[in-house]
Design an enzyme around this catalytic site. Structure first.
Site, mmCIF file in Angstrom:
data_model
loop_
_atom_site.group_PDB
_atom_site.id
_atom_site.type_symbol
_atom_site.label_atom_id
_atom_site.label_comp_id
_atom_site.label_asym_id
_atom_site.label_seq_id
_atom_site.Cartn_x
_atom_site.Cartn_y
_atom_site.Cartn_z
ATOM 1 N N HIS A 146 0.820 -1.232 0.000
ATOM 2 C CA HIS A 146 0.000 0.000 0.000
ATOM 3 C C HIS A 146 0.848 1.275 0.000
ATOM 4 O O HIS A 146 0.312 2.370 -0.165
ATOM 5 C CB HIS A 146 -0.906 0.036 1.231
ATOM 6 C CG HIS A 146 -1.912 -1.071 1.300
ATOM 7 N ND1 HIS A 146 -2.748 -1.384 0.243
ATOM 8 C CD2 HIS A 146 -2.223 -1.945 2.297
ATOM 9 C CE1 HIS A 146 -3.517 -2.407 0.601
ATOM 10 N NE2 HIS A 146 -3.224 -2.773 1.826
ATOM 11 N N HIS A 167 -6.297 -7.239 0.229
ATOM 12 C CA HIS A 167 -6.423 -5.808 -0.078
ATOM 13 C C HIS A 167 -5.771 -5.498 -1.430
ATOM 14 O O HIS A 167 -4.851 -6.195 -1.854
ATOM 15 C CB HIS A 167 -5.751 -4.978 1.021
ATOM 16 C CG HIS A 167 -6.266 -5.279 2.397
ATOM 17 N ND1 HIS A 167 -5.615 -6.125 3.276
ATOM 18 C CD2 HIS A 167 -7.383 -4.855 3.033
ATOM 19 C CE1 HIS A 167 -6.310 -6.208 4.411
ATOM 20 N NE2 HIS A 167 -7.390 -5.454 4.290
HETATM 21 ZN ZN LIG Z 1 -3.798 -7.133 3.231
#
Ligand SMILES: [Zn+2]
Length: 362
Positions: free
Chosen positions: A135, A174
């Site tokens: 991320h 994610h």
């Molecule tokens: Zn994750």
């Protein structure tokens, strides 16, 4: 088959802070805690699989290496915050004392694993690092991630080892937004993310995000609905991921490997279990044998169940080294039979639509 593993006890010392700072809740540690990764490494040792692995020592990435992806201001800010005892690198990316050095050690662990594979010393490597990285953005940390471990490993592979075409499959629950953004305009890096639809970040990861300029068609997102399990993941692999990597014919395949799509995960809302990860690894290693002399690099991402991550990770590592230990996943027989584990009609409709879109954009 020679396979390496990176683990450094200091990865467990990264302090991701608290789950929330509400004045109405007793303080409780963040979901990103050391146990899932440390217990995975412990299972690798207890199972005897370590006898089939080569230990790769981690090292701290240099600032020049961090600078492949991150801005000088950001690197300096993390260093200063770390010296002051810690802070938040941006959005939900808290770290404690020595956080800068531990995060550099995570990047460097991935770089050493990359070099071990690309120098021909090893065929495959698993970088069991913490904190995770997918991320992170050039100028801020996000979602437990400080530095873009995988992004920097790709730059390292290209700049130091002269490898050009690299495919990344991110199966963390994610979206791999940082990796996507880093190579969005590049036709040399195929980025694929299979994740829970609009979970985190909520505003990225749609299947319409296909890359831009000469990179158009080289970013593939497969946002699966919550509740997807073994059947949906295998279908996404067979109908989208594997054909795309096969057509791309990479010189190296990287797996951004999170286990938070696992059944017991406190964050993900998916149903995967150890056999799902074993099967996905099997398909990737077969592709690697076909296209890139078996070269596979795995960078560990999320996965927050301290009791279940070890069994998922062991399945991946067993598949990498092509050796089964005596360890049985005690939950596999149950998880295999839960409702919704097979491919559901709405999942199949979505997967086939994304597969068509991917074919059209080529
Ligand atoms: Zn994750």
């Amino acid at each position: 088959m020679s396979v390496g593993i990176v683990w450094d006890e200091r990865y467990a010392w990264h302090d991701a802070g608290r789950a929330s700072n509400s004045p109405w809740a007793e303080p409780y540690p963040a979901f990103d805690r050391p146990e899932s990764k440390r217990r995975l490494f412990a299972l690798v040792e207890a199972s005897g699989l370590m006898d089939h692995l080569v230990r790769i020592p981690a090292r701290a990435a240099s600032e020049a290496e961090l600078g492949y992806f991150h801005t000088p201001d950001y690197i300096e800010r993390i260093r200063a915050l770390s010296e002051a005892g810690g802070g938040d690198a941006g959005e939900a990316a808290v770290f404690g004392p020595n956080g800068f050095d531990i995060a550099r050690l995570a990047v460097g662990g991935c770089l050493e694993a990359t070099s071990a594979v690309l120098s021909g010393r090893l065929d495959k490597a698993y970088a069991l690092v913490r904190p995770c990285g997918h991320h992170a953005e050039p100028g801020r940390g996000r979602g437990f991630c400080l530095f873009g471990n995988t992004v920097i490993a790709i730059h390292h592979a290209q700049a130091v080892h002269g490898v050009k075409r690299i495919a990344v499959i991110d199966w963390d629950v994610h979206h791999g937004n940082g990796t996507q953004d880093a190579f969005y305009d590049s036709p040399d890096v195929l980025t694929i993310s299979v994740h829970q639809d609009r979970y985190y970040p909520v505003d990225s990861g749609g299947s319409e995000e296909k890359g831009e300029g000469s990179g158009h068609g080289f970013n593939i997102n497969v946002p699966l609905p919550p509740g997807s399990g073994h059947g949906a993941y295998v279908a996404a692999f067979e109908r989208i991921v594997i054909p795309a990597i096969d057509q791309f014919a990479p010189e190296l395949i990287i797996i951004a490997c999170g286990f938070d799509a696992g059944m017991s995960d406190p964050l993900g809302r998916m149903l995967c279990y150890s056999e799902t990860y074993r099967e996905m690894t099997r398909q990737i290693t077969a592709l690697a044998s076909k296209h890139c002399d078996g070269r596979v690099l795995i960078c560990h991402e999320g996965g927050y169940s301290p009791t279940y991550v070890p069994f998922c990770g062991l399945a991946v590592l067993e598949e990498l080294v092509a050796h089964r230990t005596a360890v049985d996943d005690p939950l596999a027989a149950w998880y295999a039979r839960v409702g919704g584990q097979a491919l559901q009609h709405h999942q199949e409709t979505l997967i086939d639509a994304i597969a068509k879109g991917v074919q059209r954009s080529r």
